[in-house]
Design a protein around this motif. Structure first.
Motif, PDB file in Angstrom:
ATOM      1  N   PHE A 242      -1.338  12.216  14.682  1.00  0.00           N
ATOM      2  CA  PHE A 242      -0.526  12.231  13.463  1.00  0.00           C
ATOM      3  C   PHE A 242      -0.006  10.855  13.105  1.00  0.00           C
ATOM      4  O   PHE A 242       0.237  10.571  11.931  1.00  0.00           O
ATOM      5  N   ARG A 244      -1.865   8.227  13.558  1.00  0.00           N
ATOM      6  CA  ARG A 244      -3.042   7.675  12.901  1.00  0.00           C
ATOM      7  C   ARG A 244      -3.108   8.155  11.449  1.00  0.00           C
ATOM      8  O   ARG A 244      -3.407   7.378  10.537  1.00  0.00           O
ATOM      9  N   THR A 245      -2.783   9.440  11.243  1.00  0.00           N
ATOM     10  CA  THR A 245      -2.751   9.953   9.873  1.00  0.00           C
ATOM     11  C   THR A 245      -1.749   9.175   9.033  1.00  0.00           C
ATOM     12  O   THR A 245      -2.047   8.761   7.920  1.00  0.00           O
ATOM     13  N   ARG A 247      -0.711   6.206   9.464  1.00  0.00           N
ATOM     14  CA  ARG A 247      -1.220   4.871   9.156  1.00  0.00           C
ATOM     15  C   ARG A 247      -2.324   4.942   8.104  1.00  0.00           C
ATOM     16  O   ARG A 247      -2.452   4.055   7.265  1.00  0.00           O
ATOM     17  N   SER A 248      -3.114   6.033   8.150  1.00  0.00           N
ATOM     18  CA  SER A 248      -4.256   6.109   7.238  1.00  0.00           C
ATOM     19  C   SER A 248      -3.831   6.210   5.790  1.00  0.00           C
ATOM     20  O   SER A 248      -4.595   5.874   4.899  1.00  0.00           O
ATOM     21  N   VAL A 249      -2.613   6.708   5.538  1.00  0.00           N
ATOM     22  CA  VAL A 249      -2.176   6.750   4.139  1.00  0.00           C
ATOM     23  C   VAL A 249      -1.268   5.567   3.826  1.00  0.00           C
ATOM     24  O   VAL A 249      -0.644   5.527   2.775  1.00  0.00           O
ATOM     25  N   GLY A 250      -1.204   4.615   4.721  1.00  0.00           N
ATOM     26  CA  GLY A 250      -0.505   3.379   4.425  1.00  0.00           C
ATOM     27  C   GLY A 250       1.012   3.451   4.470  1.00  0.00           C
ATOM     28  O   GLY A 250       1.686   2.661   3.829  1.00  0.00           O
ATOM     29  N   LEU A 251       1.572   4.394   5.238  1.00  0.00           N
ATOM     30  CA  LEU A 251       3.032   4.453   5.345  1.00  0.00           C
ATOM     31  C   LEU A 251       3.552   3.145   5.929  1.00  0.00           C
ATOM     32  O   LEU A 251       2.869   2.489   6.708  1.00  0.00           O
ATOM     33  N   SER A 252       4.791   2.801   5.554  1.00  0.00           N
ATOM     34  CA  SER A 252       5.348   1.543   6.028  1.00  0.00           C
ATOM     35  C   SER A 252       5.535   1.585   7.539  1.00  0.00           C
ATOM     36  O   SER A 252       5.644   2.643   8.140  1.00  0.00           O
ATOM     37  N   LYS A 255       8.513   3.531   8.795  1.00  0.00           N
ATOM     38  CA  LYS A 255       8.341   4.970   8.646  1.00  0.00           C
ATOM     39  C   LYS A 255       7.431   5.502   9.753  1.00  0.00           C
ATOM     40  O   LYS A 255       7.696   6.543  10.342  1.00  0.00           O
ATOM     41  N   THR A 259      10.128   7.518  11.823  1.00  0.00           N
ATOM     42  CA  THR A 259      10.056   8.920  11.403  1.00  0.00           C
ATOM     43  C   THR A 259       8.946   9.678  12.104  1.00  0.00           C
ATOM     44  O   THR A 259       9.110  10.835  12.459  1.00  0.00           O
ATOM     45  N   TYR A 260       7.808   9.028  12.265  1.00  0.00           N
ATOM     46  CA  TYR A 260       6.678   9.760  12.844  1.00  0.00           C
ATOM     47  C   TYR A 260       6.641   9.647  14.361  1.00  0.00           C
ATOM     48  O   TYR A 260       6.614  10.652  15.058  1.00  0.00           O
TER      49      TYR A 260
ATOM     50  N   LEU B  58      -8.606   1.756  10.913  1.00  0.00           N
ATOM     51  CA  LEU B  58      -7.778   2.576  11.789  1.00  0.00           C
ATOM     52  C   LEU B  58      -8.236   2.496  13.237  1.00  0.00           C
ATOM     53  O   LEU B  58      -7.909   3.338  14.059  1.00  0.00           O
ATOM     54  N   ARG B  86      -1.983  -2.130   3.105  1.00  0.00           N
ATOM     55  CA  ARG B  86      -1.307  -0.865   2.833  1.00  0.00           C
ATOM     56  C   ARG B  86      -1.650  -0.324   1.460  1.00  0.00           C
ATOM     57  O   ARG B  86      -1.631   0.880   1.236  1.00  0.00           O
ATOM     58  N   GLN B  89      -5.008   1.436   2.104  1.00  0.00           N
ATOM     59  CA  GLN B  89      -4.929   2.675   2.873  1.00  0.00           C
ATOM     60  C   GLN B  89      -4.169   3.734   2.092  1.00  0.00           C
ATOM     61  O   GLN B  89      -3.023   3.535   1.736  1.00  0.00           O
ATOM     62  N   GLY B  90      -4.799   4.831   1.876  1.00  0.00           N
ATOM     63  CA  GLY B  90      -4.153   5.925   1.174  1.00  0.00           C
ATOM     64  C   GLY B  90      -4.365   5.844  -0.315  1.00  0.00           C
ATOM     65  O   GLY B  90      -4.751   6.813  -0.950  1.00  0.00           O
ATOM     66  N   ALA B 102      -3.499  18.554  15.057  1.00  0.00           N
ATOM     67  CA  ALA B 102      -2.966  17.373  15.735  1.00  0.00           C
ATOM     68  C   ALA B 102      -2.756  16.226  14.763  1.00  0.00           C
ATOM     69  O   ALA B 102      -1.943  15.343  15.008  1.00  0.00           O
ATOM     70  N   ALA B 103      -3.478  16.258  13.649  1.00  0.00           N
ATOM     71  CA  ALA B 103      -3.382  15.148  12.713  1.00  0.00           C
ATOM     72  C   ALA B 103      -2.126  15.216  11.852  1.00  0.00           C
ATOM     73  O   ALA B 103      -1.816  14.285  11.124  1.00  0.00           O
ATOM     74  N   ASN B 105       2.096  15.701  11.625  1.00  0.00           N
ATOM     75  CA  ASN B 105       3.306  15.533  12.426  1.00  0.00           C
ATOM     76  C   ASN B 105       3.902  16.906  12.743  1.00  0.00           C
ATOM     77  O   ASN B 105       4.278  17.644  11.831  1.00  0.00           O
ATOM     78  N   THR B 120       4.859   6.382  -0.689  1.00  0.00           N
ATOM     79  CA  THR B 120       4.419   5.075  -0.208  1.00  0.00           C
ATOM     80  C   THR B 120       3.748   4.280  -1.317  1.00  0.00           C
ATOM     81  O   THR B 120       3.819   3.053  -1.355  1.00  0.00           O
TER      82      THR B 120
END
Lengths: 344, 556
Positions: A242, A244-245, A247-252, A255, A259-260, B58, B86, B89-90, B102-103, B105, B120
């Motif tokens: 999670f 990795r997820t 990071r994959s959407v570019g969260l700061s 965060k 948070t994660y 990643l 950033r 990504q996304g 698992a992916a 949270n 974001t």
């Protein structure tokens, strides 16, 4: 939300009920243990070394020691049932009163120490986990190792030497407050809180100054387990899918880390903190002795050394009760922090 | 010719491990056009996922791009830093992953997780983000989206979690979606729904997609172009039709052959040169069962209830003859694993009877069953070859253990000979016997698991998804092995699987389960060719087909 709360309360209640047999076991066990230990309290509390046989016999009778052990146990249990923990031969006061006076001192010290330990350990663990194998990581490891291998009375004495003797920053290590300060009206028993409630800032500062060194020396000892568990669970968390997820959407970065990763990593830390707290409360006798802190642990030690049964039994019962309570609180905290727990 | 969105040029990725640098990707060159869906197919260790992760930046800390370029809209992704990264990504490129639960949270409500992704990249208020998240949940067809906003991942099924993951991935309308094994581990019917959804969304939004999968059938169904990877390189790139009709590269040929199809036979699964090695043993024809022999296993009105919940299995009855193979299929939660475990006597049934070889064994408590004389007659092969072997036992110990416990053998030459004999029967090279599980490959571990199960010469072997964790080429070999063992030793097989193509090949009869009850049963081929219930039909239709059977046969 309501159902969640209800489930938590129900779970807590079940836990409390299921701990009653264990508490009873502790009660009987310590009772028997005290009878087995060498030393005759009657001799100890007789008027002097040349007290006659008759006098000792009389004291023995007075204390109920002439009866058989099972009979004594029954009396003891029925006393406990009525909330009577017996009377301390040492202080001449009821044990309950002694404990009630001394427990807040121990609790205040332990809470403060735990707070300091957590405030230090969690950031240290996080920093170490963010760069495993780096200089910072090794620094944290060294610090933790030192904290564990230096006994609390040594670190306590060192702190006194540096801050009291050399620098003169700290007050005399003689208890919770110096004798000249007038005490605030007792409400919580925690001096720092009572001073604040009374609006006496000066007194509060004096109490805090007395508190800081003993709390620090206790905290140093428990930073290690807390920092290590934070680091380990943070590493797992940072390597998880999670994160990795996220990071994959570019969260700061904050965060992702806070948070994660951290919120998930903190769960095992809660459990360890509960265990650490219970251990500290009983094991801080060394710190209490070094700083003349009027806590329950030093009280129990003194009683043990003079074969004073009632305070020791009362102390063990108190510790067992607190242990159950702390586990309960940990359980409830865990349930709030992790939504998966309340299910099933 | 539409515009080129992504160009991977001679990409090399290496991982630093204890044994030095290991190259996972060695020279991959690929292009993806805007709006197209490209399949990236290969077995585990082929470097397909690493290519995907490198593209999305990643890779974990140990991995590094050592050479080559990844140009996304002309910009080299491998050189991006900080904010530029950033924004990519996304917003421009996103990814969905293999294990959807698992992916996500585990301790954050899914609505918040979607909103996190939106916030974001867009400067909007939290309420607006929440509203958008709700819209996305609708877009990925989650029922009752308002209520689901506050749900946690553990409260949702795997398929639902993957939808949420898709919602997160598409939240900022990326131009490229990288889907890494998005349906592995989901039920066949869910697989189809999820993949249809991805394809639909990609088409509606003009998103290009890279579908990374080990499943050739899946890639063939959704992609117009498929690249096949082997050991870090792309060995062949073609349309599905050409790929399956006339595979050029030897590896592709092997992969295509090993992928089970609606018509394939077990013998077809490996190419000719490999088949030679086994040719000698596939000989003994199946014996016809004599009429009137009592069944080996008879199960009557079996039921299982966990705690106070609804029945996991109810009213399950079946019979099996010696040497027969029966398939047990159904979606997850249909009770197929529970049933198989009750028959194995690993868990206790709540009701019903299990009669083995004329003796009732259902009433023996599962914890005492290891003392029963039937324990060695009923053995089990478990799903995960990694988890089901004791990490502190060598392969030899694993196989010897049941012999010592159930056959009362002591160490020494006799035991060594029996173990070696078992290893030989499952095709496990003898020099691997002193190794520990972590020193063996997935296929080798599967063989150890089977050797352990057949060590005591059981009469009934219960297999719980024994090939689910294996690559297709390994699966092909394991299936052949099982079929051979059955023929040679007359072992009855109860085969639990969600893979209908595999069941069709291996099993004489098939039982379809749903919600703990039998929906349909019968002779496998007839059942699949002509399903009588809607549920079975749905299951059959959900299997990705490679409809090139005759062409393929000719090519071989």
């Amino acid at each position: 939300m309501m159902t969640g709360l209800g489930a938590t309360v129900a779970r807590a209640g079940r836990r409390l009920l299921s701990s009653l047999p264990a508490l009873f076991g502790v009660l009987v066990f310590t009772f028997l243990l005290m009878r087995v230990l060498p030393g005759d309290p009657a001799v100890f509390f007789a008027s002097g070394p040349n007290a006659g046989k008759e006098e000792i016999e009389q004291i023995r009778k007075q204390m109920g020691l002439d009866k058989s052990v099972p009979e004594q146990l029954v009396f003891y249990l029925s006393d406990i049932g009525r909330g009577n923990l017996g009377r301390s031969m040492m202080t001449g006061q009821p044990v309950l009163k002694d404990l009630r006076e001394r427990l807040p001192a121990s609790l205040e010290l332990t809470f403060t120490a735990l707070l300091i330990a957590l405030l230090a350990a969690v950031p240290l663990g996080v920093v170490a986990a963010l760069k495993p194998g780096s200089l910072v990581d090794h620094g944290v490891r060294l610090f933790c190792a030192l904290g564990v291998c230096v006994p609390t009375f040594v670190s306590g004495l060192l702190l006194i030497y540096v801050f009291y003797y050399l620098l003169g920053l700290a007050p005399d290590p003689t208890g919770r407050i110096d004798v000249f300060t007038s005490l605030p009206p007792q409400r919580t028993g925690f001096l720092s809180v009572d001073f604040l409630l009374a609006g006496d800032i000066e007194g509060w500062w004096a109490a805090c100054k007395q508190l800081i060194l003993p709390a620090l020396s206790m905290a140093l000892f428990v930073i290690a387990p807390l920092a290590r568990i934070t680091r380990a669970s943070m590493l797992v968390s940072l390597g998880s899918d999670f994160v990795r997820t996220a990071r994959s959407v570019g969260l700061s970065w904050q965060k992702v880390v806070v948070t994660y990763a951290l919120r998930n990593a903190i769960l095992p830390v809660i459990t360890i903190a509960g265990i650490v707290f219970s251990t500290m409360l009983g094991a801080n006798v060394l710190v209490e002795k070094v700083f003349s802190w009027p806590g329950v642990a030093s009280y129990a030690l003194d009683a043990l050394l003079s074969s004073d049964y009632a305070p020791v039994q009362g102390f063990v019962l108190l510790m067992a009760g607190i242990f159950v309570l702390v586990n309960l609180v940990v359980d409830v905290c865990y349930g709030i922090a992790d939504p998966r727990v309340s299910i099933g | 010719m539409s515009e080129e969105l992504l160009r991977i040029d001679d990409l090399h990725v290496a991982f630093s491990t204890r044994r030095g640098m290991v190259e996972a990707v060695r020279g991959v060159t690929l292009t993806v056009e805007a709006g197209e869906m490209l399949g990236l197919v290969g077995e585990s260790g082929s470097g397909k996922s690493v290519t995907g992760f490198a593209t999305a930046r990643l890779l974990d800390a140990a991995g590094r791009v050592t050479a080559g370029k990844i140009l996304f809209r002309g910009q080299d992704v491998t050189k991006l830093r900080g904010d530029d990264l950033r924004q990519l990504q996304g917003a421009a490129m996103s990814m969905i992953f293999q294990n959807p639960r698992a992916a996500l949270n585990p301790i954050r409500a899914i609505g918040l997780q979607i909103a996190d992704a939106i916030l974001t990249h867009k400067r909007i208020s939290k309420d607006a983000a929440r509203a958008e998240a709700l819209e996305l949940l609708r877009a990925v067809q989650i029922r009752d989206p308002e209520a689901r906003m506050n749900a946690y991942p553990h409260e949702l099924s795997g398929g639902m979690c993957q939808r949420v993951m898709i919602a997160i991935a598409i939240s900022c309308n990326p131009a490229l979606l990288i889907a890494d094994e998005p349906t592995t581990g989901l039920d066949v019917t869910t697989q189809k729904v999820v993949m249809d959804l991805v394809a639909e969304i990609a088409a509606a939004r003009g998103m290009a997609t890279i579908l990374i999968t080990h499943d050739l059938g899946l890639a063939a169904r959704y992609c117009r172009r498929i690249a096949v990877m082997e050991r870090g390189r792309i060995v062949e790139e073609a349309s599905p039709r050409t790929l399956f009709g006339a595979p050029q590269h030897a590896y592709t040929r092997r992969l295509v052959a090993a992928s089970p199809t609606a018509t394939s036979q077990i013998e077809d699964l490996v190419t000719e040169e490999e088949r030679e090695r086994h040719a000698a043993v596939v000989s003994k024809p199946r014996q016809e069962l004599a009429h009137g022999t009592p069944p080996l296993l008879e199960v009557r009105k079996l039921a299982k209830r966990f705690d106070e919940g609804a029945a996991a299995v109810a009213d399950f009855s079946m019979t099996m003859a010696g040497g027969e193979s029966v398939g047990l299929v159904g979606e997850s939660g249909s009770g197929k694993s529970t049933t198989s475990r009750m028959i194995c006597r690993l868990i206790d049934p709540s009701e019903g009877e299990i009669v083995f070889d004329g003796q009732s064994i259902g009433h023996v408590a599962s914890r005492d069953f290891h003392r029963s004389r039937f324990r060695k007659d009923i053995q089990m092969v478990f799903q995960d070859p990694n988890e089901s072997l004791n990490p502190r036992f060598t392969a030899f110990d694993c196989i010897a253990h049941p012999l010592m416990r159930l056959d009362g053998m002591r160490g020494g030459d006799a035991l060594r000979k029996r173990v070696e004999d078992c290893a030989e029967r499952v095709g496990l090279p003898l020099d691997l016997l002193p190794r520990f599980p972590h020193q063996l490959s997935g296929g080798q571990k599967a063989r150890v698991g089977i050797a352990r199960a057949i060590a005591c010469r059981p009469r009934l072997l219960v297999l719980d998804e024994p090939t689910a964790a294996l690559d297709v080429s390994v699966q092909a070999v394991v299936l052949q092995l099982l079929d051979r063992l059955r023929r040679e030793n007359d072992i009855a097989l109860l085969f639990v699987s969600h893979d209908l193509n595999v069941v069709r090949m291996l099993c004489d009869r098939t039982i379809v389960l749903r919600n703990g009850g039998i929906v349909e049963q019968g002779e496998s081929r007839a059942l699949f060719d002509n399903p009588k219930t809607d549920y079975t039909r749905k299951l059959v239709e959900a299997i990705p087909h490679i409809e090139t059977g005759p062409v393929l046969a000719a090519a071989l």
